[in-house]
Design a protein around this motif. Structure first.
Motif, PDB file in Angstrom:
ATOM      1  N   TYR A   8      45.029 -73.218  18.660  1.00  0.00           N
ATOM      2  CA  TYR A   8      45.337 -74.233  19.670  1.00  0.00           C
ATOM      3  C   TYR A   8      45.823 -73.508  20.919  1.00  0.00           C
ATOM      4  N   THR A   9      45.588 -74.097  22.067  1.00  0.00           N
ATOM      5  CA  THR A   9      46.098 -73.525  23.308  1.00  0.00           C
ATOM      6  C   THR A   9      47.099 -74.502  23.914  1.00  0.00           C
ATOM      7  N   PHE A  10      48.332 -74.033  24.072  1.00  0.00           N
ATOM      8  CA  PHE A  10      49.374 -74.833  24.711  1.00  0.00           C
ATOM      9  C   PHE A  10      49.277 -74.656  26.215  1.00  0.00           C
ATOM     10  N   ASP A  11      49.458 -75.728  26.941  1.00  0.00           N
ATOM     11  CA  ASP A  11      49.374 -75.713  28.395  1.00  0.00           C
ATOM     12  C   ASP A  11      50.730 -75.318  29.000  1.00  0.00           C
ATOM     13  N   TYR A  12      51.308 -74.265  28.436  1.00  0.00           N
ATOM     14  CA  TYR A  12      52.610 -73.750  28.856  1.00  0.00           C
ATOM     15  C   TYR A  12      52.533 -72.228  28.840  1.00  0.00           C
ATOM     16  N   SER A  13      53.365 -71.599  29.654  1.00  0.00           N
ATOM     17  CA  SER A  13      53.378 -70.140  29.715  1.00  0.00           C
ATOM     18  C   SER A  13      53.950 -69.564  28.415  1.00  0.00           C
ATOM     19  N   PHE A  14      53.675 -68.291  28.187  1.00  0.00           N
ATOM     20  CA  PHE A  14      54.222 -67.610  27.022  1.00  0.00           C
ATOM     21  C   PHE A  14      55.749 -67.645  27.051  1.00  0.00           C
ATOM     22  N   GLU A  15      56.343 -67.470  28.221  1.00  0.00           N
ATOM     23  CA  GLU A  15      57.803 -67.490  28.331  1.00  0.00           C
ATOM     24  C   GLU A  15      58.355 -68.841  27.892  1.00  0.00           C
ATOM     25  N   GLU A  16      57.700 -69.927  28.310  1.00  0.00           N
ATOM     26  CA  GLU A  16      58.156 -71.264  27.908  1.00  0.00           C
ATOM     27  C   GLU A  16      58.008 -71.459  26.401  1.00  0.00           C
ATOM     28  N   VAL A  17      56.869 -71.050  25.861  1.00  0.00           N
ATOM     29  CA  VAL A  17      56.601 -71.251  24.431  1.00  0.00           C
ATOM     30  C   VAL A  17      57.529 -70.396  23.577  1.00  0.00           C
ATOM     31  N   SER A  18      57.692 -69.132  23.950  1.00  0.00           N
ATOM     32  CA  SER A  18      58.526 -68.247  23.126  1.00  0.00           C
ATOM     33  C   SER A  18      59.992 -68.654  23.177  1.00  0.00           C
ATOM     34  N   THR A  19      60.434 -69.228  24.291  1.00  0.00           N
ATOM     35  CA  THR A  19      61.812 -69.714  24.389  1.00  0.00           C
ATOM     36  C   THR A  19      61.987 -71.015  23.607  1.00  0.00           C
ATOM     37  N   ALA A  20      61.050 -71.947  23.777  1.00  0.00           N
ATOM     38  CA  ALA A  20      61.147 -73.249  23.102  1.00  0.00           C
ATOM     39  C   ALA A  20      60.958 -73.122  21.592  1.00  0.00           C
ATOM     40  N   ASN A  21      60.319 -72.049  21.151  1.00  0.00           N
ATOM     41  CA  ASN A  21      60.103 -71.845  19.723  1.00  0.00           C
ATOM     42  C   ASN A  21      61.416 -71.921  18.938  1.00  0.00           C
ATOM     43  N   TRP A  22      62.514 -71.472  19.538  1.00  0.00           N
ATOM     44  CA  TRP A  22      63.816 -71.502  18.849  1.00  0.00           C
ATOM     45  C   TRP A  22      64.390 -72.908  18.779  1.00  0.00           C
ATOM     46  N   ARG A  23      63.810 -73.842  19.526  1.00  0.00           N
ATOM     47  CA  ARG A  23      64.255 -75.240  19.505  1.00  0.00           C
ATOM     48  C   ARG A  23      63.251 -76.142  18.792  1.00  0.00           C
ATOM     49  N   LYS A  24      62.319 -75.548  18.095  1.00  0.00           N
ATOM     50  CA  LYS A  24      61.224 -76.306  17.484  1.00  0.00           C
ATOM     51  C   LYS A  24      61.715 -77.441  16.590  1.00  0.00           C
ATOM     52  N   TYR A  25      62.842 -77.254  15.918  1.00  0.00           N
ATOM     53  CA  TYR A  25      63.331 -78.261  14.977  1.00  0.00           C
ATOM     54  C   TYR A  25      64.546 -79.009  15.506  1.00  0.00           C
ATOM     55  N   CYS A  26      64.621 -79.187  16.806  1.00  0.00           N
ATOM     56  CA  CYS A  26      65.758 -79.887  17.414  1.00  0.00           C
ATOM     57  C   CYS A  26      65.479 -81.392  17.494  1.00  0.00           C
ATOM     58  N   PRO A  27      66.453 -82.181  17.931  1.00  0.00           N
ATOM     59  CA  PRO A  27      66.257 -83.632  18.034  1.00  0.00           C
ATOM     60  C   PRO A  27      65.128 -84.055  18.980  1.00  0.00           C
ATOM     61  N   TRP A  28      64.698 -83.168  19.891  1.00  0.00           N
ATOM     62  CA  TRP A  28      63.580 -83.504  20.781  1.00  0.00           C
ATOM     63  C   TRP A  28      62.281 -83.629  20.011  1.00  0.00           C
ATOM     64  N   ASN A  29      62.233 -83.090  18.810  1.00  0.00           N
ATOM     65  CA  ASN A  29      61.017 -83.098  18.003  1.00  0.00           C
ATOM     66  C   ASN A  29      61.119 -84.200  16.959  1.00  0.00           C
ATOM     67  N   ASP A  30      60.588 -85.370  17.280  1.00  0.00           N
ATOM     68  CA  ASP A  30      60.673 -86.491  16.334  1.00  0.00           C
ATOM     69  C   ASP A  30      59.669 -86.371  15.192  1.00  0.00           C
ATOM     70  N   LYS A  31      58.850 -85.325  15.202  1.00  0.00           N
ATOM     71  CA  LYS A  31      57.885 -85.098  14.125  1.00  0.00           C
ATOM     72  C   LYS A  31      58.442 -84.176  13.036  1.00  0.00           C
ATOM     73  N   SER A  32      59.635 -83.642  13.263  1.00  0.00           N
ATOM     74  CA  SER A  32      60.200 -82.701  12.274  1.00  0.00           C
ATOM     75  C   SER A  32      61.496 -83.222  11.668  1.00  0.00           C
ATOM     76  N   THR A  33      61.581 -84.516  11.490  1.00  0.00           N
ATOM     77  CA  THR A  33      62.798 -85.103  10.929  1.00  0.00           C
ATOM     78  C   THR A  33      63.019 -84.681   9.474  1.00  0.00           C
ATOM     79  N   HIS A  34      61.984 -84.146   8.831  1.00  0.00           N
ATOM     80  CA  HIS A  34      62.113 -83.672   7.453  1.00  0.00           C
ATOM     81  C   HIS A  34      62.906 -82.364   7.374  1.00  0.00           C
ATOM     82  N   VAL A  35      63.064 -81.668   8.510  1.00  0.00           N
ATOM     83  CA  VAL A  35      63.812 -80.410   8.525  1.00  0.00           C
ATOM     84  C   VAL A  35      65.303 -80.747   8.576  1.00  0.00           C
ATOM     85  N   VAL A  36      66.006 -80.371   7.539  1.00  0.00           N
ATOM     86  CA  VAL A  36      67.428 -80.677   7.399  1.00  0.00           C
ATOM     87  C   VAL A  36      68.283 -79.630   8.109  1.00  0.00           C
TER      88      VAL A  36
END
Length: 192
Positions: A8-36
């Motif tokens: 998949y290609t994200f329409d974001y820079s590598f800097e944005e993606v690599s930084t946001a990767n650490w927030r992947k399971y935060c409350p902004w992600n309503d698709k990962s509510t299974h992550v405790v």
């Protein structure tokens, strides 16, 4: 063994993606509510290569198919061990994960990479390529039909989760861009 692969290609820079990767399971992600929880076990930078290596334990509440639970037992809580490598010099994030729960019955080895997509980027509009590969192996020796059924069901579930994960990460990326943009504006206003 069954293999799941996606790109998949994200329409974001590598800097944005690599930084946001650490927030992947935060409350902004309503698709990962299974992550405790996501617990960082270790984090270190290699002084020679500059590579950041992080080990994490991810705890999820995710129901297994009823026929699997009735056959094998277990609970809905599962644990995944993840090791990630962030190489600033190569502009690459590599994450390797494996299941700890039911590892004696089913082994899932996943590798994810994020790198700048130089073919799809242009000045001022950088994009990041995402690749995902998972090898799924049922370990119940001798029962080929059951083994195949478990692997097929696992690949199907993995595919569904991968799609939801991408959608959720898009939401995290969008929110991160907005929040960081607002913060930059506040900083600029202070400097004026």
């Amino acid at each position: 063994m069954k293999v799941f692969s996606s790109e998949y290609t994200f329409d974001y820079s590598f800097e944005e993606v690599s930084t946001a990767n650490w927030r992947k399971y935060c409350p902004w992600n309503d698709k990962s509510t299974h992550v405790v929880s996501v617990d960082t076990l270790s984090r270190e930078v290699d002084s020679t290569t500059g590579i950041l290596r992080t080990e994490r334990l991810i705890t999820c509440n995710q129901s297994a198919p009823a026929w699997v639970v009735s056959l094998l037992g277990g609970s809905n809580t599962s644990h995944v061990y993840e090791t990630s490598y962030v190489s600033p010099a190569e502009k690459r994030v590599t994450m390797c994960s494996t299941n700890l729960t039911w590892a004696n019955i089913l082994r899932v080895r996943e590798t994810v990479t994020y790198q700048p997509d130089l073919t799809a980027s242009s000045p001022g509009h950088e994009r990041t390529r995402f690749t995902q590969d998972a090898k799924i192996t049922a370990l119940c020796g001798g029962w080929q039909k059951i083994k195949t059924k478990i692997e097929e069901a696992s690949v199907e579930r993995f595919s569904e989760n991968a799609r939801r994960g991408r959608e959720g990460f898009e939401a995290v990326l969008e929110m991160s861009r907005r929040v960081f943009g607002e913060e930059k504006e506040r900083e600029r206003a202070k400097m004026s």
